[in-house]
Structures are given as C-alpha cells and as structure tokens.
Design an enzyme around this catalytic site. Structure first.
Site, PDB file in Angstrom:
ATOM      1  N   TYR A  50       0.827  -1.198   0.000  1.00 34.34           N
ATOM      2  CA  TYR A  50       0.000   0.000   0.000  1.00 34.34           C
ATOM      3  C   TYR A  50       0.867   1.257   0.000  1.00 34.34           C
ATOM      4  O   TYR A  50       1.923   1.294   0.632  1.00 34.34           O
ATOM      5  CB  TYR A  50      -0.899   0.051   1.238  1.00 34.34           C
ATOM      6  CG  TYR A  50      -1.982  -0.994   1.293  1.00 34.34           C
ATOM      7  CD1 TYR A  50      -2.307  -1.777   0.194  1.00 34.34           C
ATOM      8  CD2 TYR A  50      -2.699  -1.194   2.470  1.00 34.34           C
ATOM      9  CE1 TYR A  50      -3.301  -2.738   0.276  1.00 34.34           C
ATOM     10  CE2 TYR A  50      -3.693  -2.148   2.550  1.00 34.34           C
ATOM     11  CZ  TYR A  50      -3.988  -2.915   1.455  1.00 34.34           C
ATOM     12  OH  TYR A  50      -4.973  -3.863   1.536  1.00 34.34           O
ATOM     13  N   HIS A 119      -1.401 -11.921   1.596  1.00 32.83           N
ATOM     14  CA  HIS A 119      -2.294 -11.028   0.849  1.00 32.83           C
ATOM     15  C   HIS A 119      -3.057 -11.750  -0.256  1.00 32.83           C
ATOM     16  O   HIS A 119      -4.238 -11.473  -0.491  1.00 32.83           O
ATOM     17  CB  HIS A 119      -1.469  -9.884   0.262  1.00 32.83           C
ATOM     18  CG  HIS A 119      -2.225  -8.612   0.108  1.00 32.83           C
ATOM     19  ND1 HIS A 119      -1.624  -7.381   0.066  1.00 32.83           N
ATOM     20  CD2 HIS A 119      -3.535  -8.354  -0.015  1.00 32.83           C
ATOM     21  CE1 HIS A 119      -2.520  -6.435  -0.081  1.00 32.83           C
ATOM     22  NE2 HIS A 119      -3.702  -6.999  -0.133  1.00 32.83           N
TER      23      HIS A 119
END
Length: 317
Positions: A50, A119
């Site tokens: 991110y 993830h």
C-alpha cells in the site's frame, strides 16, 4: 467502543477497524489515525504494497502507520500483509516471507506485528509450507496471529490444519456477497474471524458518488466494471433505495451498510477505509444503528446476493 474476539486464540479488537490503504502520507492521515484511536478503534489495517503504487515503493503506507503510532503502539492491533508483488505474482515461499516480515517490521518501526496476512495465495507454494513458516514467526515473536486474504475454502481448511488461522480478509458488502455461499459458513465452523474489506463497495454504498464524473481522472475505480456505463446506472438504483431506507432510520447510507455487515455475525469486523477523521466518526455511528428482523428482510429485498451489476475487478464483466 464495542469489541469482538476473532479467531480461537483470543484476539480482541474494536468492532470496526480502520483501513489505511488510500491514506496519503500527510498530517491529515495522521490526524485520522489518532482520532480513530481516541474513539476506541484498535484494529488498523495496512500492507507492504500500500502507498506509492506509481513509484513501486514497498512499505510507504506502513511507514505512515508506524509514524502515527509512535508513543501509541499499545493502543493498536496492527494488521499488515505480504505476498503481492509488482512483477512476480503472488509469493508465499519461506525465503520471501522472512524477508517481507523483517521489511514490514522495519517500515512500521515495531518489534512485532499483531496480525500478519498472506495477501493473496501463491499458486507455486503449498499453503502448508507458507503457514508453517508463519507459525515459525509466531514462535519467534515477530508476529502474534496469522491471517489469509482472498483464499479458497480448500486453502483455508489446509492452512488451518497447520496452525490456527485467526482471520480471513475478503471483500464483503451489500453488493459483494459471494462469500455467503461457502466462505462464511466455513470460517464460522472453524472459529476464524472474518474481516471484510471494501465494506462500503469502494465508496459506492455511501451515496456520495452520483455519476461517473464524480470520480477524479486518476481514480482507480474508473477501471472497475461496477462503476462504468449501464452497470453504474443499475448500481446507483440500488444505492438510492439503500439511501431511502437510511433516511427513514435517521442514519447515513454508509452506517446502514456497515450495520448490516455487523449483524451478519459476531466474528465479523469490517475495516472501512478513509482519509479523513470525519468519515471515521461517521462510520462509527453504525455501531448505534439497530436493525430489526424486518429491517434485515427489507435490506435483503433491496440488495440480494448477486444484485451488483459488473464484476469486482477490471477484466471481469
């Protein structure tokens, strides 16, 4: 603040968390994180990928979260993720995991991570090998709990057989209800917490987006099928009905959508993302919205499973 316990090992978190994915590295974001903590939010969600996507700088969002938590580490449950790469596809081999966790600890400026997610599943590494490595990190004290994201029922069962999985993070909202068929029954059976990301339909369910032109030119959502053409028009009709019901109940559409999610089970902890403290405050108002059996039935009529027009991701119509 209402709290919920996820997993079978006693991890207690606020009933609503905070997603930090879209936060720029500035003081407004720090203010939002501090304000959330002051209001009782404990679960903060980030990931190594991110942040500055265009510059391909891993860890920039983690650095923001770490900076905001200086002197406040004991107030937060930090969740971060590994496994998405820019060029190599999902990764979950032991060497990559060990490198990733050390990098995340460095970026966060912390000596342990509370909840560490894979993830995305790595098709080239058996899940047993991935979770076995994560279990070693638990023993070493680098992480406390293990999570998965967007994993299939089969992978969840296999992973949980190696080491207890505390949380599964997957998209879930009034317009993304695919998990209800197999995933939600499974995690409930196994005692795994469920953490819905994009619980407000990437902002659509807030009622703030009235037309495609409301999206900035560089907004990633412009490439998503649900925000385009006839799909947008059809989805807007559903959001309008949600807005009408919310107005009758004296709450915001976002609060109604989050209250519905919270009503789906005590093991569910949504993580709405925002950049501003005002939105954090608004989202937390969902905890005061009480939905009767009649309300839930009405929502089911308005937004049944499969109601959303268009796929969840680009290239899936």
């Amino acid at each position: 603040m209402q709290t919920r316990t996820i997993g079978t090992e006693g991890l207690a978190v606020s009933a609503l968390g905070l997603g930090t994915m879209m936060m720029p590295d500035n003081e407004e974001s720090v203010k939002a994180i501090h304000g959330a903590l002051d209001l009782g939010v404990t679960l903060l969600d980030t990931a190594d990928i991110y942040g500055d996507f265009g510059e391909q700088r891993f860890g920039s969002n983690e650095r923001l979260v770490g900076r905001a938590l200086k002197g406040r580490r004991d107030k937060a449950v930090i969740a971060t993720k590994f496994g998405i790469t820019h060029t190599q596809g999902p990764k979950g081999d032991p060497a990559y995991i060990k490198k990733s966790v050390d990098a995340s600890l460095y970026h966060l400026g912390m000596d342990y991570i509370d909840l560490y997610y894979q993830h995305r599943p790595d098709p080239d590494t058996p899940i047993e090998e991935t979770v076995g490595t994560l279990a070693e990190l638990v023993k070493e004290g680098k992480i406390r709990y293990i999570g998965l994201s967007e994993a299939s029922p089969e992978l969840i069962r296999r992973a949980h057989a190696v080491h207890p999985i505390t949380a599964l993070q997957t998209e879930y909202s009034l317009w993304s209800r695919e998990v209800e068929d197999e995933i939600l029954p499974l995690v409930k059976e196994l005692g795994i917490g469920f953490v819905p990301y994009s619980p407000l339909g990437r902002g659509f369910l807030t009622g703030q987006i009235k037309s495609f032109d409301d999206l900035p030119p560089d907004d990633y959502r412009r490439s998503y099928p649900r925000f385009q053409g006839e799909n947008f028009t059809r989805n807007l009709e559903v959001v309008s009905l949600i807005g009408q019901m919310a107005a009758e109940k004296g709450c915001a559409p976002s609060q109604l959508a989050l209250a519905w999610l919270l009503a789906q089970g005590e093991h569910i902890v949504p993580i709405p993302g925002t950049k501003r403290l005002e939105r954090v405050q608004e989202n937390l108002g969902a905890l005061q919205v009480v939905l009767s059996a009649g309300d839930l039935a009405r929502i089911e009529r308005i937004s049944p499973q499969g109601v959303a027009a268009g796929g969840r991701f680009p290239g899936r119509n």
